[in-house]
Write a protein that holds these residues in place. Structure first.
Motif, short mmCIF file in Angstrom:
data_model
loop_
_atom_site.label_atom_id
_atom_site.label_comp_id
_atom_site.label_asym_id
_atom_site.label_seq_id
_atom_site.Cartn_x
_atom_site.Cartn_y
_atom_site.Cartn_z
N ILE A 1 0.83 -1.20 0.00
CA ILE A 1 0.00 0.00 0.00
C ILE A 1 0.86 1.25 0.00
O ILE A 1 1.91 1.30 0.64
CB ILE A 1 -0.96 0.00 1.21
N HIS A 2 0.39 2.24 -0.74
CA HIS A 2 1.06 3.54 -0.75
C HIS A 2 0.24 4.45 0.15
O HIS A 2 -0.87 4.84 -0.17
CB HIS A 2 1.14 4.10 -2.17
N TYR B 1 -0.94 -1.22 -4.30
CA TYR B 1 -0.16 -1.33 -5.53
C TYR B 1 0.32 -2.77 -5.68
O TYR B 1 0.32 -3.56 -4.74
CB TYR B 1 1.01 -0.35 -5.54
N ASP B 2 0.74 -3.10 -6.90
CA ASP B 2 1.24 -4.43 -7.22
C ASP B 2 2.76 -4.39 -7.28
O ASP B 2 3.33 -3.78 -8.21
CB ASP B 2 0.65 -4.89 -8.56
N PRO B 3 3.46 -5.03 -6.34
CA PRO B 3 4.93 -4.97 -6.36
C PRO B 3 5.53 -5.66 -7.58
O PRO B 3 6.61 -5.28 -8.03
CB PRO B 3 5.33 -5.68 -5.06
N GLU B 4 4.83 -6.64 -8.13
CA GLU B 4 5.34 -7.31 -9.34
C GLU B 4 5.38 -6.34 -10.52
O GLU B 4 6.32 -6.36 -11.32
CB GLU B 4 4.48 -8.52 -9.68
N GLN C 1 0.07 8.47 -6.73
CA GLN C 1 -0.49 9.09 -7.92
C GLN C 1 -1.97 9.44 -7.78
O GLN C 1 -2.48 10.29 -8.51
CB GLN C 1 -0.29 8.17 -9.13
N ALA C 2 -2.68 8.78 -6.88
CA ALA C 2 -4.10 9.04 -6.68
C ALA C 2 -4.44 8.81 -5.22
O ALA C 2 -3.77 8.04 -4.54
CB ALA C 2 -4.95 8.12 -7.57
N ASP C 3 -5.46 9.49 -4.74
CA ASP C 3 -5.88 9.33 -3.36
C ASP C 3 -6.97 8.27 -3.21
O ASP C 3 -7.33 7.90 -2.10
CB ASP C 3 -6.37 10.66 -2.79
#
Length: 192
Positions: free
Chosen positions: A107-108, A156-159, A178-180
């Motif tokens: 997660i970001h 997010y996808d780490p791959e 990049q987005a909330d």
């Protein structure tokens, strides 16, 4: 390749049913200031780090408590370790994946780009990299509209990031959230 290690320990997160009391206690004991607070979460710090202690108000996010189900619901949620760069965080992900160790949540958060892991006993830890370049920038983000709209973060996808980095995209390109939206559901023991 040598193992990648975190550069420092950064924060601890507690689950509590004594939210206001816990905030007051950390303010009194560590002279913490509240960086951000809503009914479910509080982020506190005693130095220039964006947060050293975070509190999750289980009365706001968790099931009702009874004496029989308190164990595991209250107490340490996770501890966090930071890496020097996105490159280190993602390469560490690849090294751990090769050993069969995978994160349960990527997660970001906006202030950090994080991966959450659980050890064999289920103790949770956050491996992260700071997403903003200065303390002032991190503090401003925590007081801004993006954090207010989503203090949890976007998954997010780490791959996908690993593939892009190995194709030449610099790790720094992934630092900014990049987005909330969408707001991620909270993952880990607190939802179990």
């Amino acid at each position: 390749m040598s193992r990648i290690r975190p550069s420092r320990f950064v924060h601890v997160v507690y689950r509590t049913r004594r939210f206001d009391e816990m905030i007051a206690w950390y303010q009194a004991v560590f002279d913490c200031k509240v960086q951000y607070q809503n009914p479910a979460l509080a982020f506190l710090t005693y130095d220039d780090e964006h947060h050293r202690v975070a509190l999750i108000n289980m009365a706001a996010v968790g099931p009702p408590a009874s004496e029989g189900d308190r164990r595991g619901l209250i107490g340490v949620d996770h501890v966090a370790y930071t890496y020097d760069s996105v490159d280190d965080l993602i390469e560490n992900y690849a090294q751990l994946k090769d050993k069969g160790i995978l994160p349960y949540w990527c997660i970001h958060h906006g202030v950090t780009m994080s991966m959450y892991y659980a050890d064999p006993d289920g103790n949770q830890m956050e491996l992260q990299v700071d997403a903003l370049t200065s303390v002032d920038e991190a503090n401003a983000f925590m007081h801004g509209p993006g954090f207010a709209a989503n203090p949890i973060g976007v998954e997010y996808d780490p791959e996908e990031i690993l593939a892009k980095m190995r194709s030449g995209t610099p790790g720094s390109a992934f630092l900014r959230r990049q987005a909330d939206l969408p707001v991620s559901p909270i993952r880990g023991a607190i939802t179990a």
